[in-house]
Design an enzyme around this catalytic site. Structure first.
Site, short mmCIF file in Angstrom:
data_model
loop_
_atom_site.label_atom_id
_atom_site.label_comp_id
_atom_site.label_asym_id
_atom_site.label_seq_id
_atom_site.Cartn_x
_atom_site.Cartn_y
_atom_site.Cartn_z
N HIS A 120 0.80 -1.03 0.08
CA HIS A 120 0.02 0.11 0.10
C HIS A 120 1.05 1.42 -0.06
O HIS A 120 2.00 1.32 0.66
CB HIS A 120 -1.01 0.00 1.26
CG HIS A 120 -1.74 0.91 1.40
ND1 HIS A 120 -1.61 2.43 1.77
CD2 HIS A 120 -3.31 0.91 1.23
CE1 HIS A 120 -2.75 3.20 1.83
NE2 HIS A 120 -3.85 2.06 1.47
N ASP A 197 3.02 -4.99 7.97
CA ASP A 197 1.62 -4.15 8.01
C ASP A 197 0.60 -5.14 7.82
O ASP A 197 0.25 -5.88 7.08
CB ASP A 197 1.85 -3.30 6.46
CG ASP A 197 0.49 -2.63 6.49
OD1 ASP A 197 -0.49 -2.78 7.48
OD2 ASP A 197 0.53 -1.87 5.44
N GLN A 200 -4.41 -5.53 6.78
CA GLN A 200 -5.36 -6.45 5.96
C GLN A 200 -5.62 -7.82 6.82
O GLN A 200 -6.25 -8.73 5.96
CB GLN A 200 -5.33 -6.47 4.62
CG GLN A 200 -5.29 -5.09 3.66
CD GLN A 200 -6.58 -4.62 3.87
OE1 GLN A 200 -7.77 -5.40 4.12
NE2 GLN A 200 -6.97 -3.32 3.38
N LYS A 223 -10.36 -1.11 10.19
CA LYS A 223 -10.47 -2.40 9.34
C LYS A 223 -10.69 -3.50 10.11
O LYS A 223 -10.71 -4.62 9.53
CB LYS A 223 -9.33 -2.50 8.51
CG LYS A 223 -9.07 -1.40 7.44
CD LYS A 223 -7.71 -1.38 6.62
CE LYS A 223 -7.44 -0.20 5.96
NZ LYS A 223 -7.89 0.13 4.69
N CYS A 361 -4.71 2.24 -3.85
CA CYS A 361 -3.41 2.76 -3.09
C CYS A 361 -2.32 1.78 -3.12
O CYS A 361 -1.72 1.70 -2.38
CB CYS A 361 -3.41 3.10 -1.69
SG CYS A 361 -4.84 4.40 -1.36
N1 PMP Z 1 -1.61 -0.78 4.77
C1 PMP Z 1 -2.58 -1.73 3.97
C2 PMP Z 1 -2.24 -2.89 3.61
C3 PMP Z 1 -3.86 -1.01 4.00
O1 PMP Z 1 -4.74 -1.66 3.37
C4 PMP Z 1 -4.14 0.13 4.41
C5 PMP Z 1 -5.62 0.90 4.19
N2 PMP Z 1 -6.15 0.58 2.80
C6 PMP Z 1 -3.15 0.92 4.93
C7 PMP Z 1 -1.84 0.35 5.09
C8 PMP Z 1 -3.47 2.32 5.48
O2 PMP Z 1 -4.23 2.20 6.38
P1 PMP Z 1 -4.95 3.69 6.91
O3 PMP Z 1 -5.49 4.49 6.10
O4 PMP Z 1 -6.09 3.34 8.07
O5 PMP Z 1 -3.91 4.38 7.72
#
Ligand code: PMP
Length: 416
Positions: A120, A197, A200, A223, A361
């Site tokens: 991401h 990270d 997910q 999430k 993203c």
């Molecule tokens: N890493 C991953 C794998 C994500 O899916 C996301 C959110 N789509 C993020 C980081 C960022 O999370 P946040 O926008 O809640 O900070």
């Protein structure tokens, strides 16, 4: 048949565009159970005060709930100590904190930061900033054609120059589950620090940071059925203890004078200012909600739905699923020949079905796949066979309809 859990989520009783809401955008954010909503409003109704500071009863109550939530997160990911749990605004802020605090003080010219193609943007851009500041270099683990990390290449890329391995536990765009425990073991042999990270991952299967043996693990509350604006950075105590603060101000200090300031111990050193107390309390309720479920049945349920969805989609002409690893969470990404994903998303929305379209993203991932984006249906604990059957039958109709328009357009173009 709808899921019994669905009734605990007030928003899922709502309709969207005149249809019962089918929420298949769980990888973007999950809906909140009544217990989380109640915990947040009960905090404001019964315990609202700033934490850690005052001598009065409400502050003691708020502080107790706040620190109890930290302990709950410790148990949730099996960290050794609650002092290893730092509250952040989300995974993005946690990764920025690591890049700015650990990265800028430990990286030097020529050091390598190892990321993967499926990250991401939140796990790419902070490292690019640090690389620019320090002269460190970013290396990228490629993918195989199933959308899995190429582990042979991963091992080739690892070297004594690798100072950080920062990879996602699960791809937000494809759902691929990465073998992070193995990857961490390899990286540690080279002396690299490891960041996972887990944005997910945590909602879909139990995570044990001590079993993974990573140095840092991050995720967002929203999430995992919790509120927005709250997230977690787990860090091994000995590493946090030697890291400088990133943001500064109240709460993170030990002593301030105009001749200099000394800093509080972790986790408080990394929590400058008044925190998102309601968010923390809501997050604790979300963890309670998840821990009350039979997590292996939930996993089985989500996997069953994913396979049903994949089988349904595979019967739609011109539809191609992207990311075909057998080790996946319930995320299904796809494209359809000659039809723009956004058109599909809009037409699904008219039927009350929420999916995500675009690059998710993860632009470098899309570039590696040769795509500008995908349509992504991502499932959560409250989704049901009904939800899956609805999106499959809606997609059949939509692809037929948009396909006819596309072919008609082509005819006019060739005739004209
Ligand atoms: N890493 C991953 C794998 C994500 O899916 C996301 C959110 N789509 C993020 C980081 C960022 O999370 P946040 O926008 O809640 O900070």
């Amino acid at each position: 048949m709808s899921s019994p859990l669905r009734y605990q989520f007030p928003i899922l009783q709502e309709s969207a565009n005149g249809h019962p809401l089918v929420w298949l955008d769980n990888a973007a954010t999950t809906q909140k159970p009544r217990a989380v909503i109640n915990a947040v409003s009960s905090y404001y109704e019964n315990a609202n005060a700033n934490v850690h500071r005052a001598t009065h009863a409400l502050s003691a109550k708020a502080t107790h709930q706040f620190e109890e939530a930290r302990e709950k997160v410790r148990q949730f990911i099996n960290a050794e100590s609650a002092s290893e749990i730092i509250w952040t605004r989300g995974a993005t802020e946690a990764l920025n904190l690591l890049a700015m605090s650990w990265g800028t003080t430990h990286l030097q010219e020529g050091d390598e930061i190892l990321l993967s193609t499926m990250e991401h943007h939140a796990n790419i851009v902070p490292w690019q900033q640090v690389a620019q500041q320090t002269g460190a270099v970013i290396k990228v683990i490629p993918l195989n054609d199933k959308g899995e990390l190429d582990l042979g290449e991963f091992k080739n890329l690892l070297s004594r120059q690798t100072k950080i391995l920062s990879v996602t536990h699960v791809s937000n765009a494809l759902g691929t589950i990465n073998p992070v425990k193995d990857m961490v073991a390899h990286a540690r042999k080279m002396g690299a620090k490891t960041i996972i990270d887990g944005s997910q991952a945590v909602a879909h299967f139990p995570v044990d940071v001590r079993d993974i043996n990573c140095d840092f693990y991050v995720f967002s509350g929203h999430k995992v059925y919790g509120p927005t604006g709250i997230g977690v950075l787990y860090g091994r105590h000995e590493l946090l203890a030697e890291m400088p603060p990133w943001q500064t101000g109240g709460e993170m200090i030990e002593r301030v004078s105009f001749s200099g300031t000394t800093f509080n111990r972790p986790p408080f050193r990394f929590e400058a200012g008044t925190p998102n107390i309601a968010g923390v309390i809501g997050m604790a309720a979300a963890i309670d909600f998840l821990m009350e479920q039979n997590r292996s049945s939930l996993m089985q349920h989500e996997q069953l739905l994913r396979v049903r969805l994949e089988n349904g989609l595979d019967r739609i002409p011109g539809l191609h699923r992207i990311g075909t690893s057998s080790k996946k969470t319930a995320v299904v990404s796809f494209v359809v020949d000659g039809i723009h994903g956004q058109d599909i998303g809009t037409m699904l929305d008219k039927r009350g079905i929420a999916v995500r379209t675009g690059h998710h993203c993860a632009m470098p991932l899309m570039e590696a796949l040769g795509l500008s984006g995908t349509v992504r249906a991502s499932l959560g604990c409250y989704n049901s066979i009904d939800d899956v059957d609805q999106i499959v039958s809606a997609l059949k109709e939509i692809v037929e309809e948009l396909g006819r328009e596309r072919d008609y357009g082509k005819e006019i173009y060739t005739e004209g």
